[in-house]
Design an enzyme around this catalytic site. Structure first.
Site, mmCIF file in Angstrom:
data_model
loop_
_atom_site.group_PDB
_atom_site.id
_atom_site.type_symbol
_atom_site.label_atom_id
_atom_site.label_comp_id
_atom_site.label_asym_id
_atom_site.label_seq_id
_atom_site.Cartn_x
_atom_site.Cartn_y
_atom_site.Cartn_z
ATOM 1 C CG HIS A 188 -36.023 14.864 6.579
ATOM 2 N ND1 HIS A 188 -36.089 14.456 5.268
ATOM 3 C CD2 HIS A 188 -35.266 13.921 7.228
ATOM 4 C CE1 HIS A 188 -35.414 13.304 5.127
ATOM 5 N NE2 HIS A 188 -34.899 12.973 6.301
ATOM 6 C CG ASP A 246 -33.156 10.426 3.113
ATOM 7 O OD1 ASP A 246 -32.428 9.589 3.635
ATOM 8 O OD2 ASP A 246 -34.088 10.964 3.735
HETATM 9 C C1 NGQ Z 1 -31.632 7.215 8.706
HETATM 10 N N1 NGQ Z 1 -33.461 8.071 7.419
HETATM 11 O O1 NGQ Z 1 -30.868 7.449 9.617
HETATM 12 O O2 NGQ Z 1 -31.286 6.547 7.743
HETATM 13 C C2 NGQ Z 1 -33.030 7.803 8.758
HETATM 14 C C3 NGQ Z 1 -33.969 6.832 9.421
HETATM 15 C C4 NGQ Z 1 -33.965 7.453 11.852
HETATM 16 C C5 NGQ Z 1 -34.429 8.948 7.179
HETATM 17 N N2 NGQ Z 1 -34.896 9.621 8.156
HETATM 18 C C6 NGQ Z 1 -33.622 6.449 10.786
HETATM 19 N N3 NGQ Z 1 -34.889 9.127 5.985
HETATM 20 O O3 NGQ Z 1 -34.325 8.600 11.546
HETATM 21 O O4 NGQ Z 1 -33.868 7.083 13.014
HETATM 22 ZN ZN ZN Z 2 -31.435 10.663 6.326
#
Ligand code: NGQ
Ligand code: ZN
Length: 485
Positions: free
Chosen positions: A300, A351
């Site tokens: 990101h 993602d």
């Molecule tokens: C994840 N996903 O770990 O799947 C993360 C969300 C977080 C994205 N950032 C959870 N798209 O960042 O704590």
């Molecule tokens: Zn992620």
């Protein structure tokens, strides 16, 4: 529990056998090819016509020639890696598209995602990942960097085999033939300042000793397989501290260069919390505390100052951009024009799998910039290439780098990971050179990927995977079980 040693034949036609004594038998899917002839190809040094590619018995490119007879229709491109995947999230794509009370945001989506993953059992994970990986291959991804944090049972109980859930992911790569860079994720805390994990996060929890045991178990399991590589990830600065993650990096240094991925600076709220906790912004903090180099991939990196943007570009690390998920979760815009002008490297990832298409990621990367800057062809300015071509080149090279894999170009010695576009498709007919990729990326949603090769094996032929019906059936039954919970 399924291990690579169990014998489960999904479909005899696919030759999928898990009785392998080691990963030497990984990636049995698809027919091996030792020569390929196509009308047009994007080689490491540019476009060429009437190209013949020789592939050795190991699945590496042995020779490349142009101007040969007997070429068939099609446009051969290097395959592209998907640098960021959480396979389990494929099962909830589209189920978080209704506003709760008040403002809906990333953290609300995350709460729902946590509820969903509570139900995911080992056999579900394999079924979901196999369906996802077929979709990836058909869309043109030849490799996936799986950012895997679903290590334990819900509530945190340990599986008998420490690598149980990782093995399900690896089994799905055998089911489908996709290449993988598996990234077991280190996750220790629930938030900045070593906050304790919530109950739902206990499934992800490890201390350094457990994490290193998991890594070594996976290293043994994988052995020497040219389609499978191993790296690591830190979930985010929220989930680690510099001492323990530093300890892990030191302990793994004996294995040589490994891909290291981390989620960073995705949400502005996360940036504010990081400043309140440490006095520094996330990317700033990372560079102050770790030796970030070309082995790293920062996922990101949405919210950066110009200084951080230049620092990331100069370090040679890859920015792992996930435009469709970033749009879906309301993250913000990556400062792509400036970053590329500084020589920054990028990869793309699907993602959360709200979309599984390299075309859509690349298109939205450019469209975001057009909408913000109110102009056109932002990301190819000054380079003399079509915008689709330019973005594809960057994402293929950055993808291979972020995966720590010898692919990403059509040249002798590189892995034979390719895709073939259907040049007879109405969207691509009468196009030449960069116009082929520009039209593929920007003009429509019909899939014009015809064939896909991973390590010299044809895993998609005429848009179909030989095992797709069985894989879909297993996915449907996993979904039924998950929705019933
Ligand atoms: C994840 N996903 O770990 O799947 C993360 C969300 C977080 C994205 N950032 C959870 N798209 O960042 O704590
Ligand atoms: Zn992620």
């Amino acid at each position: 529990m399924i291990t690579a040693r169990d014998c489960i034949v999904v479909n005899a036609h696919c030759g999928i056998v898990y009785s392998a004594p080691s990963h030497a038998h990984f990636h049995e899917t698809g027919d091996s090819v030792n020569n390929l002839r196509v009308k047009t190809a994007l080689l490491a040094n540019g476009w060429a016509d009437d190209v013949s590619i020789d592939i050795d018995a190991d699945g590496d490119i042995a020779g490349v020639q142009s101007g040969v007879a007997g070429a068939s229709d099609g446009c051969l491109l290097p395959g592209i890696a998907n640098v960021h995947s959480h396979a389990h999230q494929r099962a909830m794509a589209g189920l978080a598209e209704r506003a709760g009370g008040g403002d809906d945001d990333f953290w609300g989506w995350r709460a729902l995602m946590y509820r969903f993953l509570d139900a995911v059992q080992p056999e579900h994970l394999r079924a979901i990942a196999a369906q996802l990986y077929v979709e990836m291959l058909k869309a043109g991804y030849t490799r996936v960097a799986e950012f895997h944090y679903l290590h334990h049972q819900s509530g945190g109980g340990r599986y008998e085999n420490i690598a149980e859930m990782s093995l399900q992911i690896l089994a799905a790569t055998i089911d489908t033939g996709i290449g993988i860079t598996h990234l077991p994720v280190y996750y220790q805390f629930g938030g900045f300042g070593e906050r304790p994990m919530s109950e739902k996060q206990l499934r992800f929890a490890n201390d350094p000793a457990h994490f290193l045991t998991l890594f070594e178990a996976l290293k043994n399991e994988i052995g020497h397989d040219k389609n499978t590589t191993l790296g690591i990830a830190a979930h985010s600065l929220r989930a680690i501290n510099k001492e323990t993650f530093g300890e892990i990096l030191d302990a793994l240094a004996k294995h040589g260069a490994l891909p290291v991925h981390i989620h960073i600076a995705e949400q502005s709220g996360e940036v504010d919390e990081c400043i309140a906790w440490s006095g520094a912004r996330p990317v700033e903090y990372l560079y102050e505390n770790f030796a970030v180099d070309r082995n790293w991939c920062l996922i990101h990196a949405t919210h950066m100052t110009d200084f951080e943007t230049a620092q990331l570009a100069a370090s040679g690390a890859v920015a792992g951009l996930c435009p469709t998920t970033e749009a879906n979760l309301g993250d913000g815009f990556f400062n792509a024009a400036r970053y590329l002008a500084e020589g920054g490297r990028i990869g793309i990832g699907s993602d959360s799998h709200i979309s599984v298409s390299p075309v859509e990621e690349l298109r939205w990367l450019e469209y975001g910039q057009r909408l913000v800057h109110r102009s056109r062809n932002r990301l190819s300015a000054g380079c003399g290439l079509g915008t689709g071509r330019r973005l594809y080149d960057l994402a293929v090279a950055g993808g291979a780098q972020a995966c720590g894999h010898n692919s990403g170009a059509i040249a002798p010695g590189k892995r034979a990971d390719f895709i073939v576009l259907d040049t007879a498709h109405p969207l691509l007919c009468e196009r030449h050179g960069d116009e082929l990729i520009d039209s593929w990326v920007f003009s429509g949603n019909e899939n014009s990927v015809r064939d896909v090769y991973v390590g010299g094996k044809r895993v998609i032929e005429n848009g179909r995977h030989a095992c797709e019906a069985d894989i879909r059936r297993r996915f449907l039954s996993a979904m039924k079980a998950l929705r019933a919970r």
